[in-house]
Motif scaffolding. Sequence first.
Motif, PDB file in Angstrom:
ATOM      1  N   GLU A 244       7.414   4.502   7.391  1.00 36.66           N
ATOM      2  CA  GLU A 244       6.782   3.455   8.171  1.00 36.66           C
ATOM      3  C   GLU A 244       5.391   3.179   7.618  1.00 36.66           C
ATOM      4  OE1 GLU A 244       6.783   4.990  12.108  1.00 36.66           O
ATOM      5  OE2 GLU A 244       8.911   4.580  12.458  1.00 36.66           O
ATOM      6  N   ARG A 245       4.956   1.944   7.755  1.00 41.85           N
ATOM      7  CA  ARG A 245       3.625   1.584   7.287  1.00 41.85           C
ATOM      8  C   ARG A 245       2.562   2.429   7.988  1.00 41.85           C
ATOM      9  NH1 ARG A 245       1.748  -0.428   2.834  1.00 41.85           N
ATOM     10  NH2 ARG A 245       3.325  -2.062   2.861  1.00 41.85           N
ATOM     11  N   GLY A 246       1.623   2.959   7.175  1.00 40.02           N
ATOM     12  CA  GLY A 246       0.526   3.747   7.722  1.00 40.02           C
ATOM     13  C   GLY A 246       0.850   5.204   7.938  1.00 40.02           C
ATOM     14  N   THR A 247       1.963   5.686   7.361  1.00 37.10           N
ATOM     15  CA  THR A 247       2.295   7.107   7.516  1.00 37.10           C
ATOM     16  C   THR A 247       1.303   7.959   6.726  1.00 37.10           C
ATOM     17  OG1 THR A 247       4.645   6.572   7.744  1.00 37.10           O
ATOM     18  CG2 THR A 247       4.078   8.861   7.220  1.00 37.10           C
ATOM     19  N   PRO A 248       0.655   8.949   7.351  1.00 39.87           N
ATOM     20  CA  PRO A 248      -0.339   9.772   6.644  1.00 39.87           C
ATOM     21  C   PRO A 248       0.292  10.579   5.507  1.00 39.87           C
ATOM     22  CG  PRO A 248      -0.571  10.001   9.014  1.00 39.87           C
ATOM     23  CD  PRO A 248       0.721   9.277   8.781  1.00 39.87           C
ATOM     24  N   ARG A 249      -0.524  10.876   4.561  1.00 37.90           N
ATOM     25  CA  ARG A 249      -0.078  11.682   3.415  1.00 37.90           C
ATOM     26  C   ARG A 249       0.484  13.027   3.869  1.00 37.90           C
ATOM     27  NH1 ARG A 249      -3.041  14.806  -0.812  1.00 37.90           N
ATOM     28  NH2 ARG A 249      -1.660  16.580  -1.160  1.00 37.90           N
ATOM     29  N   GLU A 250      -0.158  13.643   4.858  1.00 36.38           N
ATOM     30  CA  GLU A 250       0.281  14.960   5.323  1.00 36.38           C
ATOM     31  C   GLU A 250       1.704  14.913   5.871  1.00 36.38           C
ATOM     32  OE1 GLU A 250      -3.994  14.682   5.063  1.00 36.38           O
ATOM     33  OE2 GLU A 250      -2.510  13.485   6.190  1.00 36.38           O
ATOM     34  N   ASP A 281       1.327   0.230  -2.445  1.00 34.02           N
ATOM     35  CA  ASP A 281      -0.044   0.434  -1.976  1.00 34.02           C
ATOM     36  C   ASP A 281      -0.104   1.277  -0.713  1.00 34.02           C
ATOM     37  OD1 ASP A 281       1.112  -1.345  -0.253  1.00 34.02           O
ATOM     38  OD2 ASP A 281      -0.578  -2.749  -0.204  1.00 34.02           O
ATOM     39  N   GLU A 282       1.005   1.926  -0.378  1.00 34.47           N
ATOM     40  CA  GLU A 282       1.022   2.786   0.818  1.00 34.47           C
ATOM     41  C   GLU A 282       0.047   3.939   0.599  1.00 34.47           C
ATOM     42  OE1 GLU A 282       1.664   3.575   4.478  1.00 34.47           O
ATOM     43  OE2 GLU A 282       3.147   2.172   3.661  1.00 34.47           O
ATOM     44  N   ARG A 347      10.827  13.077  11.498  1.00 37.82           N
ATOM     45  CA  ARG A 347       9.987  12.394  12.480  1.00 37.82           C
ATOM     46  C   ARG A 347       8.887  13.346  12.952  1.00 37.82           C
ATOM     47  NH1 ARG A 347      12.547   7.730  13.615  1.00 37.82           N
ATOM     48  NH2 ARG A 347      14.817   7.677  13.349  1.00 37.82           N
ATOM     49  N   ALA A 348       7.674  12.921  12.714  1.00 39.65           N
ATOM     50  CA  ALA A 348       6.531  13.748  13.123  1.00 39.65           C
ATOM     51  C   ALA A 348       6.359  13.694  14.639  1.00 39.65           C
ATOM     52  CB  ALA A 348       5.262  13.258  12.444  1.00 39.65           C
ATOM     53  N   GLN A 349       5.907  14.791  15.192  1.00 43.64           N
ATOM     54  CA  GLN A 349       5.612  14.832  16.620  1.00 43.64           C
ATOM     55  C   GLN A 349       4.350  14.003  16.902  1.00 43.64           C
ATOM     56  OE1 GLN A 349       7.681  16.285  18.870  1.00 43.64           O
ATOM     57  NE2 GLN A 349       8.964  16.579  17.040  1.00 43.64           N
ATOM     58  N   ALA A 357      -0.299   5.463  13.850  1.00 41.67           N
ATOM     59  CA  ALA A 357       0.095   5.828  12.483  1.00 41.67           C
ATOM     60  C   ALA A 357       1.609   5.977  12.404  1.00 41.67           C
ATOM     61  CB  ALA A 357      -0.566   7.138  12.073  1.00 41.67           C
ATOM     62  N   GLY A 358       2.174   5.750  11.202  1.00 41.88           N
ATOM     63  CA  GLY A 358       3.609   5.905  11.015  1.00 41.88           C
ATOM     64  C   GLY A 358       4.039   7.348  11.184  1.00 41.88           C
ATOM     65  N   LYS A 359       5.239   7.541  11.748  1.00 38.57           N
ATOM     66  CA  LYS A 359       5.702   8.899  12.025  1.00 38.57           C
ATOM     67  C   LYS A 359       7.014   9.237  11.330  1.00 38.57           C
ATOM     68  CE  LYS A 359       3.612   8.818  16.648  1.00 38.57           C
ATOM     69  NZ  LYS A 359       3.011   7.479  16.468  1.00 38.57           N
ATOM     70  N   ALA A 360       7.789   8.245  10.890  1.00 40.34           N
ATOM     71  CA  ALA A 360       9.122   8.501  10.331  1.00 40.34           C
ATOM     72  C   ALA A 360       9.093   8.420   8.798  1.00 40.34           C
ATOM     73  CB  ALA A 360      10.128   7.504  10.876  1.00 40.34           C
ATOM     74  N   VAL A 361       9.725   9.416   8.170  1.00 39.83           N
ATOM     75  CA  VAL A 361       9.831   9.453   6.704  1.00 39.83           C
ATOM     76  C   VAL A 361      11.278   9.755   6.341  1.00 39.83           C
ATOM     77  CG1 VAL A 361       9.047  10.554   4.581  1.00 39.83           C
ATOM     78  CG2 VAL A 361       7.464  10.314   6.505  1.00 39.83           C
TER      79      VAL A 361
END
Length: 631
Positions: A244-250, A281-282, A347-349, A357-361
């Motif tokens: 998802e757009r804006g998903t953090p690097r971590e 550019d993510e 899916r991040a908690q 921020a984006g949560k799904a990868v």
Amino acid sequence: MVIAWQEFQPIGAIATTPSAVRHLQPLCQAVGVHLWIPEALQADFPDLPVYSGSLKDHLAQIWPQYRSLLFGLATGAVVRLIAPLLKDKTTDPAILVLDEAGKFTISLCSGHRGGADRLAGLVSHMLGTTPVITGASAHLGLPGIDILGTPFGWMRGTGDWTGVSAAIAKGEPVRVIQEVGSTLWCDRLPDGHPFRFGFAESAQTEAEKARVWISFTQRQFSPESEVPKVQWHPRVLWVGVGCERGTPREVIEKAIGQVFRAYHLAEGAIAGIATLDLKADEVGLVELCGDRNFPLTTFQAHTLRQISVPNPSAVVDSEVGTPSVAEAAAMLAAGAEQLLVPKQIYRAQPEEVPVHAGKAVTVAIAQAEYEYTARLGQLYLVGTGPGNLDQMTAAAKSAIASADAIIGYSLYIDLISPLLRPGQIIEALPITQEKQRAQRAIELAQWGLTVAVISSGDCGIYGMAGLVLEALQAQGWDGKTPGVQVFPGISALQATASRVGAPLMHDFCAISLSDLLTPWEVIQRRLTAAAQADFITALYNPKSQTRTQQIAIAQSIFLQYRSPQTPVAIARSVYRQDEEIYLTTLEKMLETPIDMLTTVLIGNSNTRTLGEWMITPRGYHLGQDICQPED
């Protein structure tokens, strides 16, 4: 400067005596070595940087600044100086010592990982010293097990590296289980090497004293095992990522790590990240790839949608124009027809990421046939001169010694064999396969290796340089990747001239009598033009087993315009052990043995002989004050 020196830069040096300074000074200008001297020597060497106070304190201050350090000191003194500064062989600089007489260059510390062994070879070629390498693997003619995969970009995994190295040093049997990655490293192992190649399912034998795994699997070795084990990870796994757009690097990194742990895969085997071009550019992806040295490969949606994947998604299709991002991108990047790991959704908690921020990868993994080296390939086009190592330039020697692979005609490779080192890839092709040599060298360089293509004489005079550059041009080379560096050598005509005096003191030309690449009619016109113009003429490739008449025709053409008594030098295998040199005349030249290893020099109308010497006047008159400029 030879590119090979760059990996050791910055290089610092310390000399405390005038003789040590003089021995080391050539490295300052040639390769940019930063040479420090004490204040007591400043008057004698005013252009060199000076340290004040104790050398111990100065060394501690400059220690973090250099990747390599070269000492013109006694070995014992160097050992005492560096002992408090050494921390770990993975981070310590390469340490070398040059003896007071300037005869030996000693690899003292960080021989493998720091590159001191290879640097000692480069320094020795530059200064004319003898390299002293004390590592057991070098003595056995083997590459160090802890640098085995370095040329191919492999990542070093966990294991008992000291224990495996000790087993190899003792010559004990070492099982090698290679599941992926290039096998070029084992094509030139010496007779009696300790490696035993097997399979993963093979049971451990009593004779086996160590084990080496080369795979993309992450293995857990028991510390209680009696047999030391290590693992190398070739970078063959391409990770397809959708997020998802804006998903953090971590979050992206955690998703990848979770999938790799679940499937017992080594993150060291990751070749790169692949995704949709909209994600180029993510920020999270860009940061991850930058920090982990992963290439980020992107594909357009219409390209991805052409790939048949096991888990297409209509939702994804409606959003980005392709039913698959992670799976299709992984397969395309790897050039694979199937996946190693189908897409996994992480899916991040909510508490793990900021609001909005984006949560799904989505993560999928495919295996490439060839590993990613993460290196910019280089082509060294090297002229080895007549064949005697003393006739080679220091730069040419350094290029050969530092290259990952050497490609050339077998005879020429044999002649430079003292320059070769354990672990190098050596590929000798027959004398008629010049095009194949050029293509193979380009192939390896495009993959990321540093390849030395060797030619006798000068590589740019009837050598491989032109052929390699032509082949690069035909492939649309951009002039930069792979990099190219040309190392000239003493040509056959120069070597022959040096053996018979000074026959090339006036205008001269070179003509090859081989009609394999040039029509014979063209060669005849050139012979006639050279003879008419009174050029001193060097004839290359004068005669072969099947091509015997060309040299006779060349003689008849020159006899039309030159005196039968014109001096002619015929030289075979110049500067080699079976060298043969003859001085004769144009009229009698065919009475002398001539073959493909022979160079023929035909003098001009003013060339003369003096005893065993052949001389062509430059045009000066003895006693005349006015001289023409020298070349």
